[in-house]
Write an enzyme that holds these catalytic residues in place. Sequence first.
Site, mmCIF file in Angstrom:
data_model
loop_
_atom_site.group_PDB
_atom_site.id
_atom_site.type_symbol
_atom_site.label_atom_id
_atom_site.label_comp_id
_atom_site.label_asym_id
_atom_site.label_seq_id
_atom_site.Cartn_x
_atom_site.Cartn_y
_atom_site.Cartn_z
ATOM 1 N N LYS A 123 -89.922 14.391 -12.759
ATOM 2 C CA LYS A 123 -90.128 13.125 -12.075
ATOM 3 C C LYS A 123 -91.456 13.122 -11.306
ATOM 4 C CE LYS A 123 -86.212 12.645 -14.015
ATOM 5 N NZ LYS A 123 -84.913 12.851 -13.391
ATOM 6 N N TYR A 146 -76.840 12.138 -9.845
ATOM 7 C CA TYR A 146 -77.517 12.104 -11.133
ATOM 8 C C TYR A 146 -76.479 12.235 -12.265
ATOM 9 C CZ TYR A 146 -80.576 13.420 -14.940
ATOM 10 O OH TYR A 146 -81.209 13.458 -16.139
ATOM 11 N N ARG A 193 -89.825 35.991 -20.554
ATOM 12 C CA ARG A 193 -88.669 35.279 -19.980
ATOM 13 C C ARG A 193 -88.432 35.735 -18.545
ATOM 14 N NH1 ARG A 193 -84.101 37.378 -20.852
ATOM 15 N NH2 ARG A 193 -84.370 37.762 -23.072
ATOM 16 N N ASP A 227 -80.172 18.236 -3.942
ATOM 17 C CA ASP A 227 -81.040 17.779 -5.035
ATOM 18 C C ASP A 227 -82.087 16.876 -4.397
ATOM 19 O OD1 ASP A 227 -82.280 16.420 -7.126
ATOM 20 O OD2 ASP A 227 -80.458 16.328 -8.356
HETATM 21 C C1 PLP Z 1 -83.857 13.694 -13.582
HETATM 22 C C2 PLP Z 1 -82.997 14.222 -12.520
HETATM 23 C C3 PLP Z 1 -82.352 15.455 -12.656
HETATM 24 C C4 PLP Z 1 -82.415 16.287 -13.925
HETATM 25 O O1 PLP Z 1 -83.706 16.668 -14.252
HETATM 26 P P1 PLP Z 1 -84.188 16.942 -15.779
HETATM 27 O O2 PLP Z 1 -85.568 17.434 -15.567
HETATM 28 O O3 PLP Z 1 -84.105 15.623 -16.492
HETATM 29 O O4 PLP Z 1 -83.267 17.941 -16.360
HETATM 30 C C5 PLP Z 1 -81.572 15.908 -11.606
HETATM 31 N N1 PLP Z 1 -81.427 15.180 -10.485
HETATM 32 C C6 PLP Z 1 -82.035 13.991 -10.309
HETATM 33 C C7 PLP Z 1 -81.829 13.246 -9.039
HETATM 34 C C8 PLP Z 1 -82.827 13.457 -11.320
HETATM 35 O O5 PLP Z 1 -83.392 12.267 -11.164
#
Ligand code: PLP
Length: 381
Positions: free
Chosen positions: A196, A100, A48, A171
């Site tokens: 993504k 998000y 971890r 983000d």
């Molecule tokens: C998908 C997404 C997240 C969260 O990511 P996960 O891997 O699904 O936890 C955060 N910000 C944006 C802009 C996203 O598209």
Amino acid sequence: MTYSYSTNAVHGNFKEREAFGAVIQPVYNSTTYIQPELGKTQKYEYGRGSNPTRLALEQFLANLEGAETVYAFSSGMAATTAALSLFKTGDKVLFNNNMYGGTFRYISRVFPNQGISYEIIDDFNTFNFDTVGDDVKAVFIETPSNPLLYVSDLKKASAAAHKKGLLVIVDNTFMTSFFQKPLELGADIVVCSTTKYYGGHSDIIGGFTATNSPDIANRLKVLQNTLGAVPSPDDCFLLQRSIKTMPLRLQRQTYNTEQIIKFLSSQKAIEKLFYPTLIPEQRSIQEAQSSGSGAVFSLILKDTYNPSVFVASLKLFDLAVSLGAVESLVCHPATMTHESFTSELRLRAGITDNLIRFSVGIEDADDLISDLSAALKEAGK
Ligand SMILES: *Cc1c(COP(=O)(O)O)cnc(C)c1O
């Protein structure tokens, strides 16, 4: 010698050659590591806290992000959770209005338990940072935003926020460091979902934080180990494999999106299109801070077209949440990705019930356009 992004995406994690000369990083699944003697530890102790496959991924990502330190997490939300765990009772954080859905769920459900407050800002480009109170400790910006692709000027917002002593968190999921490097534009922390574009094949949930500040890095390291939301060695391996083709995928996905935007712009069925380059003011910000606009766009159909029929008639766009992968997807933000928003916030942000969001994959652009064209005809019947 410095290399371009695409070259680093292939070779970047091979600064230290693997013991047997393997051309890819091995997977170390061991959860624990032998101590040579009492009171003496080696580089790795417990999985971890640290793991060789994860460290290889983190160094690989740090090189691409232009960051001193990257920490990998088991999801994008785990990375966001770590970044938002830097705050304490009495603190306040500012967010843009279309963010998000999971981020909003976090701040509306978890922040109240911690005595942390938030304020939604409609437009960081015109926001007067001089008006913020002493309780405001940070801004959290998503640009282009999800799902309306609204572009915030990161350089301008970061400079204004720093003047007030605020931390700037970005983000960067929609852009990735291939198109946009928020740390170079003034951000203190980047959070990103690797589920993504980095993963890109709809088979890994993951995320990371990136920073150039040693102090923030130390605090995030403690949070990574303490919150415990770390990715498995197998996911770290798979993600490294995926990243090598990310520049190629993103170029193709963005090219496809641009062709689709061109096509849709001339269609009488379209009431409104959302993509970073469509409004001149937004376009100039986007072009100044990014080298591409990505592969997500949204649209609203004219009243005389049936959105349900349109979505049901698409054959190449699967109806599913998520984005950034090789296959094209379509979704309905109001009921699928942004259902955690209150209806007031959806309305305020412009996430209307007739908004449809697309993620464009690497299929042939003409095939995707034919599919959209046929579905528009069905929807207008
Ligand atoms: C998908 C997404 C997240 C969260 O990511 P996960 O891997 O699904 O936890 C955060 N910000 C944006 C802009 C996203 O598209």
